[in-house]
Motif scaffolding. Structure first.
Motif, PDB file in Angstrom:
ATOM      1  N   GLY A 145       0.708  -1.235   0.173  1.00 37.68           N
ATOM      2  CA  GLY A 145      -0.082  -0.006  -0.101  1.00 37.68           C
ATOM      3  C   GLY A 145       0.882   1.187   0.133  1.00 37.68           C
ATOM      4  N   GLN A 146       0.458   2.132  -0.754  1.00 36.70           N
ATOM      5  CA  GLN A 146       1.224   3.525  -1.029  1.00 36.70           C
ATOM      6  C   GLN A 146       0.471   4.568  -0.731  1.00 36.70           C
ATOM      7  OE1 GLN A 146       4.270   2.821  -1.222  1.00 36.70           O
ATOM      8  NE2 GLN A 146       4.680   1.069  -2.344  1.00 36.70           N
ATOM      9  N   LEU A 147       1.154   6.072  -0.891  1.00 36.80           N
ATOM     10  CA  LEU A 147       0.439   6.850  -0.716  1.00 36.80           C
ATOM     11  C   LEU A 147       0.224   7.873  -1.635  1.00 36.80           C
ATOM     12  CD1 LEU A 147       0.020   9.169   1.737  1.00 36.80           C
ATOM     13  CD2 LEU A 147       2.277   9.732   1.731  1.00 36.80           C
ATOM     14  N   TYR A 148      -1.016   8.234  -1.846  1.00 38.54           N
ATOM     15  CA  TYR A 148      -1.632   9.154  -2.742  1.00 38.54           C
ATOM     16  C   TYR A 148      -2.050  10.304  -2.090  1.00 38.54           C
ATOM     17  CZ  TYR A 148      -2.798   4.827  -5.588  1.00 38.54           C
ATOM     18  OH  TYR A 148      -2.831   3.670  -6.308  1.00 38.54           O
ATOM     19  N   THR A 149      -1.580  11.596  -2.826  1.00 35.39           N
ATOM     20  CA  THR A 149      -1.856  12.641  -2.193  1.00 35.39           C
ATOM     21  C   THR A 149      -2.105  13.838  -3.122  1.00 35.39           C
ATOM     22  OG1 THR A 149       0.346  13.789  -2.040  1.00 35.39           O
ATOM     23  CG2 THR A 149      -0.225  12.337  -0.191  1.00 35.39           C
TER      24      THR A 149
ATOM     25  N   GLU B 159     -14.529   9.070  -6.747  1.00 35.57           N
ATOM     26  CA  GLU B 159     -15.325  10.173  -6.359  1.00 35.57           C
ATOM     27  C   GLU B 159     -14.914  11.140  -5.178  1.00 35.57           C
ATOM     28  OE1 GLU B 159     -19.977  10.321  -4.338  1.00 35.57           O
ATOM     29  OE2 GLU B 159     -19.060   8.375  -5.374  1.00 35.57           O
ATOM     30  N   LEU B 160     -14.257  10.480  -4.195  1.00 35.22           N
ATOM     31  CA  LEU B 160     -13.964  11.419  -3.166  1.00 35.22           C
ATOM     32  C   LEU B 160     -12.796  12.151  -3.505  1.00 35.22           C
ATOM     33  CD1 LEU B 160     -13.943   8.259  -0.378  1.00 35.22           C
ATOM     34  CD2 LEU B 160     -15.558  10.426  -0.590  1.00 35.22           C
ATOM     35  N   LEU B 161     -11.736  11.693  -4.324  1.00 32.68           N
ATOM     36  CA  LEU B 161     -10.630  12.825  -4.526  1.00 32.68           C
ATOM     37  C   LEU B 161     -11.039  13.890  -5.594  1.00 32.68           C
ATOM     38  CD1 LEU B 161      -8.148   9.707  -5.021  1.00 32.68           C
ATOM     39  CD2 LEU B 161      -7.752  11.840  -3.532  1.00 32.68           C
ATOM     40  N   GLN B 162     -11.918  13.368  -6.805  1.00 33.38           N
ATOM     41  CA  GLN B 162     -12.406  14.072  -7.667  1.00 33.38           C
ATOM     42  C   GLN B 162     -13.278  15.426  -7.122  1.00 33.38           C
ATOM     43  OE1 GLN B 162     -15.648  13.051 -10.125  1.00 33.38           O
ATOM     44  NE2 GLN B 162     -14.511  13.757 -12.103  1.00 33.38           N
TER      45      GLN B 162
ATOM     46  N   GLY C 282      -6.211  12.683   0.034  1.00 26.01           N
ATOM     47  CA  GLY C 282      -5.590  11.636  -0.532  1.00 26.01           C
ATOM     48  C   GLY C 282      -5.912  10.149   0.045  1.00 26.01           C
ATOM     49  N   THR C 283      -5.641   9.301  -0.326  1.00 29.54           N
ATOM     50  CA  THR C 283      -5.743   7.960  -0.106  1.00 29.54           C
ATOM     51  C   THR C 283      -4.738   7.027   0.118  1.00 29.54           C
ATOM     52  OG1 THR C 283      -7.195   6.225  -0.530  1.00 29.54           O
ATOM     53  CG2 THR C 283      -6.243   7.119  -2.352  1.00 29.54           C
ATOM     54  N   PHE C 284      -4.645   5.867   0.827  1.00 29.73           N
ATOM     55  CA  PHE C 284      -3.747   4.739   0.937  1.00 29.73           C
ATOM     56  C   PHE C 284      -4.169   3.733  -0.065  1.00 29.73           C
ATOM     57  CE2 PHE C 284      -3.457   6.941   5.167  1.00 29.73           C
ATOM     58  CZ  PHE C 284      -2.300   7.384   5.268  1.00 29.73           C
ATOM     59  N   LEU C 285      -3.432   3.415  -1.026  1.00 23.56           N
ATOM     60  CA  LEU C 285      -3.866   2.285  -2.002  1.00 23.56           C
ATOM     61  C   LEU C 285      -2.511   1.669  -2.520  1.00 23.56           C
ATOM     62  CD1 LEU C 285      -7.151   3.644  -3.627  1.00 23.56           C
ATOM     63  CD2 LEU C 285      -6.922   1.505  -2.246  1.00 23.56           C
ATOM     64  N   PRO C 286      -2.611   0.553  -3.174  1.00 27.05           N
ATOM     65  CA  PRO C 286      -1.360  -0.091  -3.802  1.00 27.05           C
ATOM     66  C   PRO C 286      -1.388   0.743  -4.887  1.00 27.05           C
ATOM     67  CG  PRO C 286      -3.023  -1.578  -3.806  1.00 27.05           C
ATOM     68  CD  PRO C 286      -3.615  -0.743  -2.883  1.00 27.05           C
ATOM     69  N   ALA C 287      -0.271   0.641  -5.802  1.00 29.68           N
ATOM     70  CA  ALA C 287      -0.077   1.476  -6.949  1.00 29.68           C
ATOM     71  C   ALA C 287      -1.094   1.097  -8.092  1.00 29.68           C
ATOM     72  CB  ALA C 287       1.264   1.413  -7.542  1.00 29.68           C
TER      73      ALA C 287
ATOM     74  N   LEU D 186      -7.279   6.283 -10.935  1.00 26.14           N
ATOM     75  CA  LEU D 186      -6.937   7.385  -9.900  1.00 26.14           C
ATOM     76  C   LEU D 186      -5.705   8.409 -10.594  1.00 26.14           C
ATOM     77  CD1 LEU D 186      -7.549   5.590  -6.471  1.00 26.14           C
ATOM     78  CD2 LEU D 186      -8.813   6.864  -7.829  1.00 26.14           C
ATOM     79  N   SER D 187      -5.373   7.884 -11.443  1.00 24.54           N
ATOM     80  CA  SER D 187      -4.231   8.808 -12.005  1.00 24.54           C
ATOM     81  C   SER D 187      -4.920  10.278 -12.736  1.00 24.54           C
ATOM     82  CB  SER D 187      -3.619   8.074 -13.102  1.00 24.54           C
ATOM     83  OG  SER D 187      -4.479   7.676 -14.472  1.00 24.54           O
ATOM     84  N   GLU D 188      -6.314  10.072 -12.805  1.00 25.96           N
ATOM     85  CA  GLU D 188      -6.977  11.310 -13.417  1.00 25.96           C
ATOM     86  C   GLU D 188      -7.130  12.240 -12.207  1.00 25.96           C
ATOM     87  OE1 GLU D 188     -10.608   9.769 -15.122  1.00 25.96           O
ATOM     88  OE2 GLU D 188      -9.527   8.448 -16.377  1.00 25.96           O
ATOM     89  N   VAL D 189      -7.146  11.807 -10.974  1.00 27.08           N
ATOM     90  CA  VAL D 189      -7.542  12.547  -9.807  1.00 27.08           C
ATOM     91  C   VAL D 189      -6.526  12.529  -8.724  1.00 27.08           C
ATOM     92  CG1 VAL D 189     -10.113  12.286 -10.409  1.00 27.08           C
ATOM     93  CG2 VAL D 189      -8.849  10.515  -8.547  1.00 27.08           C
ATOM     94  N   THR D 190      -5.119  12.292  -9.315  1.00 26.15           N
ATOM     95  CA  THR D 190      -4.087  12.082  -8.123  1.00 26.15           C
ATOM     96  C   THR D 190      -2.850  13.109  -8.487  1.00 26.15           C
ATOM     97  OG1 THR D 190      -4.572  10.041  -7.657  1.00 26.15           O
ATOM     98  CG2 THR D 190      -2.657  10.966  -6.593  1.00 26.15           C
ATOM     99  N   LYS D 191      -2.380  13.871  -7.664  1.00 28.07           N
ATOM    100  CA  LYS D 191      -1.264  14.661  -7.970  1.00 28.07           C
ATOM    101  C   LYS D 191      -0.143  14.095  -7.899  1.00 28.07           C
ATOM    102  CE  LYS D 191      -3.373  19.282  -7.367  1.00 28.07           C
ATOM    103  NZ  LYS D 191      -3.201  20.612  -6.456  1.00 28.07           N
ATOM    104  N   ASN D 192       0.070  13.265  -6.891  1.00 27.09           N
ATOM    105  CA  ASN D 192       1.327  12.678  -6.239  1.00 27.09           C
ATOM    106  C   ASN D 192       1.174  11.229  -5.790  1.00 27.09           C
ATOM    107  OD1 ASN D 192       2.912  15.227  -5.972  1.00 27.09           O
ATOM    108  ND2 ASN D 192       1.515  15.607  -4.265  1.00 27.09           N
TER     109      ASN D 192
END
Length: 343
Positions: free
Chosen positions: A148-152, A195-198, A204-209, A217-223
């Protein structure tokens, strides 16, 4: 009289043919799946298991995969109630019911989903069956996703930057980690993340890559910040309705389990782990800032320090279960080391 005899003969033949058709008919297992077609579960795991089951039972059992439009939290109940014959979900979506599999969710324990999945199955078989957490269900396999990684959608230069940020959580030991990080937790299944990120409900969220591609989620994630061993893992279980399994012939029960258990767990772990590379590639293609961290980086050292002792948190959390938790954890770690050495 002759006509009557002919009619009776035709009725008898028809009944015989009908009976023969029922004898030869396959038993159909309806499988509930709740992720999109692009997910490793739907693209690899279910089609492969379907093929294995149908071949192992020589066509006596047919597997039909069906889209489940309900909340993934209700999958276990749907299978237990016989709405579907087979399904899978995240153990921690039902807090308090399935606690033992969280041995595989302790931060820093595994970096390979296939290894973690096989180690989890072996540990379940060796230590957890007596507790009967899965009473009412027949367990077919257990697995974990990739680290699990870090999306922000905000910059992270130190763990201080996470404090107070709204982060989507799926449950399990990542909740303990999030509490230590002092984030504001927003509990929701993974498919809600887009939906939550958009909408800016979460930062952000914690999820695998892999979810950069699977859930778009690449559409709604910066990092996308990648820790060398990840931050955590999530345990899943694949289950069958207990009565459905019991109603199968002994030969077919044995055939299904010959392609389930460790074999199915290994398949699922390998498929989900391999999908991480595709997720990272998708993130890069969509302009997400992908950050690869290394063991010597300050952020990794901070995370290692804040994660210390979560293994004891797991031991404490299962104190009410019929299990020697310390021995089970040691056994799990030994499996991870041995399996990793042989890869």
């Amino acid at each position: 009289m002759l006509t009557l005899k002919k009619n009776l003969l035709w009725v008898a033949c028809g009944a015989s043919m009908l009976a023969s058709s029922f004898v030869g008919a396959a038993t159909t297992l309806h499988v509930a799946t709740w992720l999109p077609p692009t997910s490793a579960q739907n693209a690899v795991v279910w089609p492969t298991w379907k093929k294995w089951v149908e071949e192992a039972t020589e066509g006596r059992v047919e597997v039909v995969i069906e889209n489940y439009t309900g909340d993934p939290k209700s999958i276990f109940d749907a299978v237990e109630d016989g709405v579907f014959d087979v399904g899978f979900s995240v153990n921690s979506y039902l807090p308090g019911r399935f606690k033992l599999a969280s041995v595989a969710e302790i931060p820093g324990e595994i970096s390979d989903a296939e290894v973690g999945s096989v180690a989890l199955w072996n540990t379940y078989e060796e230590y957890f069956t007596a507790d009967q957490e899965f009473m009412g269900l027949h367990l077919l396999g257990m697995f974990v996703h990739g680290p699990g990684q870090l999306y922000t959608n905000f910059d992270v230069n130190s763990l201080e930057d996470l404090k107070g940020k709204k982060m989507r959580l799926g449950g399990g030991l990542v909740n303990t980690l999030a509490e230590r990080l002092e984030v504001t937790p927003i509990s929701a299944p993974a498919p809600k993340s887009y939906e939550l990120l958009q909408q800016g409900v979460v930062d952000g969220t914690f999820l695998p890559a892999d979810q950069q591609k699977t859930l778009r989620l690449s559409e709604v994630t910066k990092n996308l910040i990648l820790f060398p061993k990840g931050l955590y893992t999530t345990a899943f279980s694949i289950v069958m309705n207990e009565d459905t399994f019991a109603d199968l012939s002994k030969k077919d029960r044995e055939a299904i389990m010959s392609v389930s258990g460790e074999k199915l767990s290994r398949l699922a772990g390998a498929a989900w782990g391999s999908a991480d590379d595709e997720g990272i590639a998708e993130a890069k293609a969509n302009g997400v800032n992908v950050v690869f961290l290394f063991e010597e980086d300050a952020l990794v050292k901070e995370m290692r320090a804040i994660s210390k002792g979560i293994d004891q948190s797991w031991i404490d959390s299962v104190a009410d279960r019929k299990v020697d938790a310390k021995s089970a954890l040691a056994f799990f770690r030994q499996n991870v080391d041995a399996l990793s050495a042989n890869k």
